[in-house]
Design a protein around this motif. Sequence first.
Motif, mmCIF file in Angstrom:
data_model
loop_
_atom_site.group_PDB
_atom_site.id
_atom_site.type_symbol
_atom_site.label_atom_id
_atom_site.label_comp_id
_atom_site.label_asym_id
_atom_site.label_seq_id
_atom_site.Cartn_x
_atom_site.Cartn_y
_atom_site.Cartn_z
ATOM 1 N N LEU A 167 1.821 10.694 2.910
ATOM 2 C CA LEU A 167 2.258 11.005 1.829
ATOM 3 C C LEU A 167 1.329 12.836 1.564
ATOM 4 C CD1 LEU A 167 2.555 7.700 -0.394
ATOM 5 C CD2 LEU A 167 4.446 9.764 -0.358
ATOM 6 N N ARG A 168 0.100 11.987 1.912
ATOM 7 C CA ARG A 168 -0.623 12.958 1.777
ATOM 8 C C ARG A 168 0.001 14.308 2.611
ATOM 9 N NH1 ARG A 168 -5.019 11.690 4.971
ATOM 10 N NH2 ARG A 168 -6.089 9.665 3.110
ATOM 11 N N THR A 169 0.332 14.628 3.488
ATOM 12 C CA THR A 169 0.641 15.437 4.377
ATOM 13 C C THR A 169 2.104 16.221 3.884
ATOM 14 O OG1 THR A 169 0.204 14.654 6.824
ATOM 15 C CG2 THR A 169 1.738 16.220 6.326
ATOM 16 N N GLU A 170 2.873 15.307 3.695
ATOM 17 C CA GLU A 170 4.017 15.496 1.897
ATOM 18 C C GLU A 170 3.449 16.434 0.901
ATOM 19 O OE1 GLU A 170 8.024 13.730 -0.365
ATOM 20 O OE2 GLU A 170 6.320 12.314 1.106
ATOM 21 N N LEU A 171 2.522 16.019 0.591
ATOM 22 C CA LEU A 171 2.369 16.214 -0.787
ATOM 23 C C LEU A 171 0.960 17.072 -1.037
ATOM 24 C CD1 LEU A 171 2.342 12.684 -2.593
ATOM 25 C CD2 LEU A 171 3.581 14.357 -2.864
ATOM 26 N N TYR A 172 0.175 18.098 0.693
ATOM 27 C CA TYR A 172 -0.704 18.859 0.305
ATOM 28 C C TYR A 172 -0.569 20.287 -0.874
ATOM 29 C CZ TYR A 172 -4.587 20.943 2.497
ATOM 30 O OH TYR A 172 -5.723 22.244 3.023
ATOM 31 N N GLY A 173 -1.738 20.298 -1.254
ATOM 32 C CA GLY A 173 -1.416 21.446 -2.164
ATOM 33 C C GLY A 173 -0.757 20.893 -3.680
ATOM 34 N N LYS A 174 -0.493 20.387 -3.614
ATOM 35 C CA LYS A 174 0.174 19.889 -4.879
ATOM 36 C C LYS A 174 -0.864 18.925 -5.960
ATOM 37 C CE LYS A 174 4.698 20.199 -2.409
ATOM 38 N NZ LYS A 174 6.181 19.295 -2.308
ATOM 39 N N PRO A 175 -0.293 18.687 -6.743
ATOM 40 C CA PRO A 175 -1.601 17.669 -8.096
ATOM 41 C C PRO A 175 -0.514 15.937 -7.831
ATOM 42 C CG PRO A 175 0.630 18.769 -9.018
ATOM 43 C CD PRO A 175 1.020 19.464 -7.443
ATOM 44 N N ILE A 176 -0.858 15.906 -6.433
ATOM 45 C CA ILE A 176 -0.536 14.495 -6.049
ATOM 46 C C ILE A 176 -1.305 13.587 -5.260
ATOM 47 C CG2 ILE A 176 1.043 11.925 -5.503
ATOM 48 C CD1 ILE A 176 3.065 14.033 -7.518
ATOM 49 N N LYS A 177 -2.855 13.496 -5.725
ATOM 50 C CA LYS A 177 -3.769 13.117 -4.973
ATOM 51 C C LYS A 177 -3.588 11.909 -3.834
ATOM 52 C CE LYS A 177 -5.194 17.323 -5.955
ATOM 53 N NZ LYS A 177 -5.198 18.528 -4.948
ATOM 54 N N VAL A 178 -3.650 12.583 -2.466
ATOM 55 C CA VAL A 178 -4.470 10.726 -2.219
ATOM 56 C C VAL A 178 -5.156 10.501 -1.204
ATOM 57 C CG1 VAL A 178 -2.204 9.481 -0.070
ATOM 58 C CG2 VAL A 178 -1.891 11.032 -1.160
ATOM 59 N N THR A 179 -5.495 9.244 -1.527
ATOM 60 C CA THR A 179 -6.805 8.488 -0.687
ATOM 61 C C THR A 179 -7.008 7.265 -0.354
ATOM 62 O OG1 THR A 179 -8.428 9.167 -2.975
ATOM 63 C CG2 THR A 179 -8.716 7.447 -1.131
ATOM 64 N N VAL A 180 -7.638 7.017 1.260
ATOM 65 C CA VAL A 180 -7.140 5.899 2.169
ATOM 66 C C VAL A 180 -8.637 5.151 2.213
ATOM 67 C CG1 VAL A 180 -6.266 4.986 4.208
ATOM 68 C CG2 VAL A 180 -4.919 7.201 2.997
ATOM 69 N N LEU A 181 -8.540 4.245 1.579
ATOM 70 C CA LEU A 181 -10.177 3.261 1.792
ATOM 71 C C LEU A 181 -10.134 2.247 2.651
ATOM 72 C CD1 LEU A 181 -11.132 2.931 -1.984
ATOM 73 C CD2 LEU A 181 -11.617 4.430 -0.662
ATOM 74 N N TYR A 182 -10.892 2.677 3.180
ATOM 75 C CA TYR A 182 -11.724 1.815 4.780
ATOM 76 C C TYR A 182 -12.350 1.350 4.758
ATOM 77 C CZ TYR A 182 -8.325 5.110 6.963
ATOM 78 O OH TYR A 182 -7.613 6.086 7.704
ATOM 79 N N PRO A 183 -12.514 -0.198 3.370
ATOM 80 C CA PRO A 183 -14.179 -1.245 3.333
ATOM 81 C C PRO A 183 -14.167 -1.424 4.875
ATOM 82 C CG PRO A 183 -11.626 -1.378 2.372
ATOM 83 C CD PRO A 183 -11.343 -0.784 3.200
ATOM 84 N N GLY A 184 -15.693 -1.501 5.450
ATOM 85 C CA GLY A 184 -16.124 -2.761 5.949
ATOM 86 C C GLY A 184 -16.832 -4.166 5.202
ATOM 87 N N TYR A 185 -17.412 -5.051 5.585
ATOM 88 C CA TYR A 185 -17.523 -6.113 5.505
ATOM 89 C C TYR A 185 -18.661 -6.177 3.797
ATOM 90 C CZ TYR A 185 -16.810 -7.399 10.034
ATOM 91 O OH TYR A 185 -16.008 -7.349 11.500
ATOM 92 N N ILE A 186 -17.126 -6.702 2.971
ATOM 93 C CA ILE A 186 -17.636 -6.781 1.964
ATOM 94 C C ILE A 186 -17.464 -8.204 1.357
ATOM 95 C CG2 ILE A 186 -17.528 -5.833 -1.298
ATOM 96 C CD1 ILE A 186 -16.567 -2.604 0.420
ATOM 97 N N GLU A 187 -18.430 -8.420 1.091
ATOM 98 C CA GLU A 187 -18.466 -10.038 0.140
ATOM 99 C C GLU A 187 -17.055 -10.329 -0.511
ATOM 100 O OE1 GLU A 187 -19.125 -13.580 0.224
ATOM 101 O OE2 GLU A 187 -20.455 -11.967 0.415
ATOM 102 N N SER A 188 -15.461 -11.275 -0.902
ATOM 103 C CA SER A 188 -14.880 -11.188 -1.420
ATOM 104 C C SER A 188 -13.888 -12.493 -1.443
ATOM 105 C CB SER A 188 -14.164 -10.160 -1.256
ATOM 106 O OG SER A 188 -13.069 -10.316 0.240
ATOM 107 N N GLU A 189 -13.120 -13.060 -2.044
ATOM 108 C CA GLU A 189 -11.987 -14.124 -2.065
ATOM 109 C C GLU A 189 -11.936 -14.486 -0.087
ATOM 110 O OE1 GLU A 189 -9.438 -14.343 -4.875
ATOM 111 O OE2 GLU A 189 -10.620 -15.868 -6.092
#
Length: 248
Positions: A167-189
């Motif tokens: 999606l980011r490649t498709e939308l590059y330069g347009k006003p729809i932004k894309v973020t991918v997060l890669y969490p490490g070890y974070i306390e959660s359920e």
Amino acid sequence: MTTILITGASAGLGAEMARQFAARGNDLALCARRTDKLETLKAEILARHPDRRIEVRALDVTDDAAVFEVFRGFAADFGTLDRIVVNAGLGKGSPIGTGRYDANRETAMTNFVAALAQSEAAMEIFRAQGRGHFVMVSSMSAMRGMPKTMTTYAATKAGVAHLAEGLRTELYGKPIKVTVLYPGYIESEMNDRTENKNPLLVSTEKGVRAMVTAIEKEKESACVPPWPWAPMSTVMKHAPLPIFKRLI
């Protein structure tokens, strides 16, 4: 003021994102299967931030029709959605070929196919608006194929990362932004029942603070928390297999 939709918001990373985004002045659209927990979270946040607007809806992300209905409903509630965080996920899994295809299939359907439905619903809204910020929560396990109980989980997280990157490649330069997060070890359920806690595990609050900071900066991708996971990502991708196996 920004309006943020978060899936899987009833507990863990999703609930903490809701708390921290509200504290930073954002309105929230929160969905998950457990509406009792959503209502409790809503009351908690409003007690601290009475000026926030929070809407909650029940959602099982594996119900395709419900995903579109809930996303469209939130868009109608607020008139616009500025940011959508695809966070809902499942952590169960079993070594491939050991008789637990059911567990691996459930993880695959929840973490990838359901994420695809959420992505479709989110992008339908953003394309109609002509703007928006799409956030995909992946995992550090996406950096390389993982063994045993992590094999299917890691594969799904690699899949959703590539989905968002496309999606980011498709939308590059347009006003729809894309973020991918890669969490490490974070306390959660997802890991609170693990007996042997990883020494790199950080608190939910600290880990999510790194996630929220990266999201608000609209980073294209971010390993969170940055230390040690940003340098670790290079090691995970390129270490010879005998070394990689010892690391994990």
